[in-house]
Design a protein around this motif. Sequence first.
Motif, PDB file in Angstrom:
ATOM      1  N   UNK A 128      22.484 -12.243   7.563  1.00  0.00           N
ATOM      2  CA  UNK A 128      23.863 -12.295   7.096  1.00  0.00           C
ATOM      3  C   UNK A 128      24.242 -11.024   6.337  1.00  0.00           C
ATOM      4  N   UNK A 129      23.939  -9.879   6.981  1.00  0.00           N
ATOM      5  CA  UNK A 129      24.265  -8.557   6.445  1.00  0.00           C
ATOM      6  C   UNK A 129      24.855  -7.705   7.558  1.00  0.00           C
ATOM      7  N   UNK A 130      25.622  -6.705   7.156  1.00  0.00           N
ATOM      8  CA  UNK A 130      26.151  -5.737   8.101  1.00  0.00           C
ATOM      9  C   UNK A 130      25.757  -4.341   7.625  1.00  0.00           C
ATOM     10  N   UNK A 131      25.278  -3.539   8.564  1.00  0.00           N
ATOM     11  CA  UNK A 131      24.865  -2.170   8.267  1.00  0.00           C
ATOM     12  C   UNK A 131      25.722  -1.220   9.078  1.00  0.00           C
ATOM     13  N   UNK A 132      26.231  -0.199   8.414  1.00  0.00           N
ATOM     14  CA  UNK A 132      26.965   0.872   9.086  1.00  0.00           C
ATOM     15  C   UNK A 132      26.072   2.102   9.108  1.00  0.00           C
ATOM     16  N   UNK A 133      25.944   2.703  10.287  1.00  0.00           N
ATOM     17  CA  UNK A 133      25.254   3.982  10.463  1.00  0.00           C
ATOM     18  C   UNK A 133      26.304   4.993  10.883  1.00  0.00           C
ATOM     19  N   UNK A 134      26.194   6.219  10.393  1.00  0.00           N
ATOM     20  CA  UNK A 134      27.119   7.273  10.804  1.00  0.00           C
ATOM     21  C   UNK A 134      26.462   8.635  10.636  1.00  0.00           C
ATOM     22  N   UNK A 135      27.181   9.657  11.053  1.00  0.00           N
ATOM     23  CA  UNK A 135      26.709  11.037  11.037  1.00  0.00           C
ATOM     24  C   UNK A 135      25.532  11.223  12.003  1.00  0.00           C
ATOM     25  N   UNK A 136      25.813  11.096  13.316  1.00  0.00           N
ATOM     26  CA  UNK A 136      24.750  11.248  14.319  1.00  0.00           C
ATOM     27  C   UNK A 136      24.207  12.673  14.367  1.00  0.00           C
ATOM     28  N   UNK A 137      22.953  12.786  14.777  1.00  0.00           N
ATOM     29  CA  UNK A 137      22.294  14.092  14.924  1.00  0.00           C
ATOM     30  C   UNK A 137      21.259  13.964  16.035  1.00  0.00           C
ATOM     31  N   UNK A 138      20.672  15.066  16.491  1.00  0.00           N
ATOM     32  CA  UNK A 138      19.620  14.975  17.512  1.00  0.00           C
ATOM     33  C   UNK A 138      18.426  14.123  17.072  1.00  0.00           C
ATOM     34  N   UNK A 139      18.249  13.936  15.773  1.00  0.00           N
ATOM     35  CA  UNK A 139      17.153  13.102  15.261  1.00  0.00           C
ATOM     36  C   UNK A 139      17.602  11.682  14.927  1.00  0.00           C
ATOM     37  N   UNK A 140      18.879  11.376  15.082  1.00  0.00           N
ATOM     38  CA  UNK A 140      19.402  10.051  14.747  1.00  0.00           C
ATOM     39  C   UNK A 140      20.375  10.122  13.586  1.00  0.00           C
ATOM     40  N   UNK A 141      20.859   8.958  13.184  1.00  0.00           N
ATOM     41  CA  UNK A 141      21.853   8.907  12.108  1.00  0.00           C
ATOM     42  C   UNK A 141      21.300   9.441  10.803  1.00  0.00           C
ATOM     43  N   UNK A 142      22.175  10.146  10.073  1.00  0.00           N
ATOM     44  CA  UNK A 142      21.792  10.715   8.780  1.00  0.00           C
ATOM     45  C   UNK A 142      22.183   9.806   7.617  1.00  0.00           C
ATOM     46  N   UNK A 143      23.097   8.855   7.851  1.00  0.00           N
ATOM     47  CA  UNK A 143      23.604   8.028   6.751  1.00  0.00           C
ATOM     48  C   UNK A 143      23.703   6.569   7.167  1.00  0.00           C
ATOM     49  N   UNK A 144      23.540   5.694   6.164  1.00  0.00           N
ATOM     50  CA  UNK A 144      23.664   4.259   6.405  1.00  0.00           C
ATOM     51  C   UNK A 144      23.960   3.541   5.109  1.00  0.00           C
TER      52      UNK A 144
END
Length: 179
Positions: A128-144
């Motif tokens: 019962x949680x929601x996670x936002x990921x953003x700031x994509x890069x060649x290694x994956x998301x930088x922020x969450x």
Amino acid sequence: MEELDTPDGYKAELIRGKIVVSPWSKLRYKKPMRLLRQQLEAHAPEGHDADVAPFLFSFAQSERAFGPDLHVADEAAFDADGRHADGEALSLVAELTSVSTIDADWQDKLDAYGRQVPVYLILDMQAEEITAFWDPSPQGYRSRTTVSFGKPLHVPAPFDFDLDTNGFTAQPAEDAIPE
């Protein structure tokens, strides 16, 4: 994969070069998906559409094709022939976890989306949680960031608004048939 006939109630995705068949979303997920879609539609980038229709998006660099539970994409991506839309058209994807999909949502999809999709939302229906990921890069998301259902979640650019997560809890009805 274009001609693959899946059993009723199942969808197929291409994960690490393998066809993976999984069930469509649970009925009780309709309300959270509708609430999410309505809010995202109001803040979608110009020319982008929020939808839950079953479309596959291909990610060439990772040899994967996913059919997210909800997507926001450039409407022009659907003017082409074929069955796979280009993952580059996506501005956001959202997945609602289930026991059968949770590993793919948190691992395979996170890896592929994290290289090019601006925002990825995981609604962890079990926690019962929601996670936002953003700031994509060649290694994956930088922020969450993660919040519990019922608390607002800031959805970053290109959306830039606070998502109301009230109503995302998908409790089974008391008389529901057990899984």
